[in-house]
Design an enzyme around this catalytic site. Structure first.
Site, mmCIF file in Angstrom:
data_model
loop_
_atom_site.group_PDB
_atom_site.id
_atom_site.type_symbol
_atom_site.label_atom_id
_atom_site.label_comp_id
_atom_site.label_asym_id
_atom_site.label_seq_id
_atom_site.Cartn_x
_atom_site.Cartn_y
_atom_site.Cartn_z
ATOM 1 C CG ASP A 1 -1.980 1.095 1.153
ATOM 2 O OD1 ASP A 1 -2.353 1.478 0.040
ATOM 3 O OD2 ASP A 1 -2.414 1.563 2.224
ATOM 4 C CB CYS B 1 -22.103 -8.626 -3.789
ATOM 5 S SG CYS B 1 -20.500 -8.144 -3.110
ATOM 6 C CB CYS C 1 -26.258 -8.139 -0.416
ATOM 7 S SG CYS C 1 -25.847 -7.325 1.139
ATOM 8 C CB CYS D 1 -21.610 -1.926 1.657
ATOM 9 S SG CYS D 1 -21.747 -2.369 -0.089
ATOM 10 C CB CYS E 1 -22.217 4.413 2.699
ATOM 11 S SG CYS E 1 -20.898 5.639 2.548
ATOM 12 C CB CYS F 1 -14.746 7.749 1.825
ATOM 13 S SG CYS F 1 -14.420 6.410 2.981
ATOM 14 C CB CYS G 1 -18.827 -0.205 3.647
ATOM 15 S SG CYS G 1 -17.029 -0.161 3.529
ATOM 16 C CB CYS H 1 -19.840 -6.836 4.508
ATOM 17 S SG CYS H 1 -19.568 -8.101 3.239
#
Length: 310
Positions: free
Chosen positions: A130, A185, A188, A191, A195, A211, A242, A246
């Site tokens: 990252d 997913c 669904c 999320c 949010c 965000c 989110c 889940c």
């Protein structure tokens, strides 16, 4: 070693070095993922994260990072905590409960790389955590480790999404894992529905500039936008909404890595403790924490924002 033996050694060594999952994909220029990134940038969804605009070719072509790259190895590292914060305290994202993952995983990745070189002989390879222009979620998806959820997170069918992703690009040919035939997913939309700032859009697009993690970590402005104040839901650093909603994260299990065990103050601090925290105290308590990315000044700005009346 032949290709099959090398591949087996890679996956076995990954587990021995502390990574829960290892997947391998063929190194090739990214097509659809590159187009999605370009469209996302063109719409300004990266906000003030201007570093995302740089090194586009490096992000989408692994051979630009490692000449003659043959394989992209993706490693997943669990960070799900066993315990939670005080319910009435300012909230911190789970990934920041323990030590800074960059420092921890970089050490493990270097050990992993050294062991491969000791067995394969010298080869060209670079590891990333990252901190470089790598589309790590795209490579994780291509190597069969999961699918990209509607919230933009990589979701592993048996283990959820509370994982750090590390990437190793090498010029060694290996056997490649097949991506999943579909995502799971389904219909669904939890999320998207939950949010707080409506940052999650259709077609697996996340508007990063809306965000809460962006506002509390990436945005360096002195003032946060007033219209977001009622939506912050007491988040001091990052946001997990989110992921928390889940259904696939019902399979999450606590990490075994001591480095990611929660700092006591993260779990136990009250709103008053955060308010009374001095800069020296912050530096001492969080010297190995991801919170240092926002620095004391940023944490105090966020705290003042969530504590003030709308």
């Amino acid at each position: 070693m032949n290709k099959a033996q090398r591949t087996h050694f890679v996956k076995q060594t990954a587990q021995e070095c502390g990574f829960e999952f290892c997947g391998i994909a063929k190194a090739a220029k990214l097509g659809e993922d590159a187009r999605r990134l370009e469209a996302w940038l063109n719409k300004g969804m990266h906000g003030t994260m201007h570093y995302m605009e740089k090194y586009f070719e490096l992000r989408t072509d692994p051979t630009k990072l490692v000449p003659n790259a043959k394989s992209v190895i993706t490693l997943l590292k669990n960070y799900y905590p066993e315990t939670s914060q005080n319910t009435d305290a300012p909230k911190v994202s789970k990934y920041a409960y323990g030590n800074d993952y960059h420092e921890t995983i970089k050490v493990q990745l270097n050990v992993f790389l050294d062991r491969l070189k000791a067995s394969f002989g010298e080869f060209q390879g670079r590891g990333f955590v990252d901190s470089a222009p790598v589309l790590e979620r795209a490579w994780a998806e291509k190597s069969g480790l999961g699918w990209l959820g509607k919230n933009g997170m990589l979701i592993n069918k048996g283990a959820g999404s509370f994982y750090f992703i590390a990437t190793l690009i090498v010029d060694v040919e290996l056997e490649y894992d097949a991506p999943l035939a579909k995502d799971f997913c389904g219909t669904c939309t939890r999320c998207i529905d939950e949010c707080p700032t409506d940052a999650i859009l259709p077609n697996k697009v996340v508007d990063g500039s809306k965000c809460i993690s962006y506002f509390t970590i990436e945005l360096k402005d002195a003032l946060l936008p007033d219209d977001m104040r009622p939506k912050f839901d007491n988040w001091l650093f990052g946001c997990d909404v989110c992921q928390d909603v889940c259904p696939w994260n019902r399979f999450s299990k606590p990490t075994n890595d001591e480095a990611f065990k929660p700092i006591a103050e993260i779990l136990n601090f009250t709103e008053k403790d955060w308010s009374d925290l001095t800069e020296d105290g912050f530096r001492q308590i969080f010297k190995h924490s991801p919170l240092k990315r926002s620095k004391y000044k940023g944490i105090m700005r966020n705290l003042k924002f969530i504590m003030s009346e709308p």
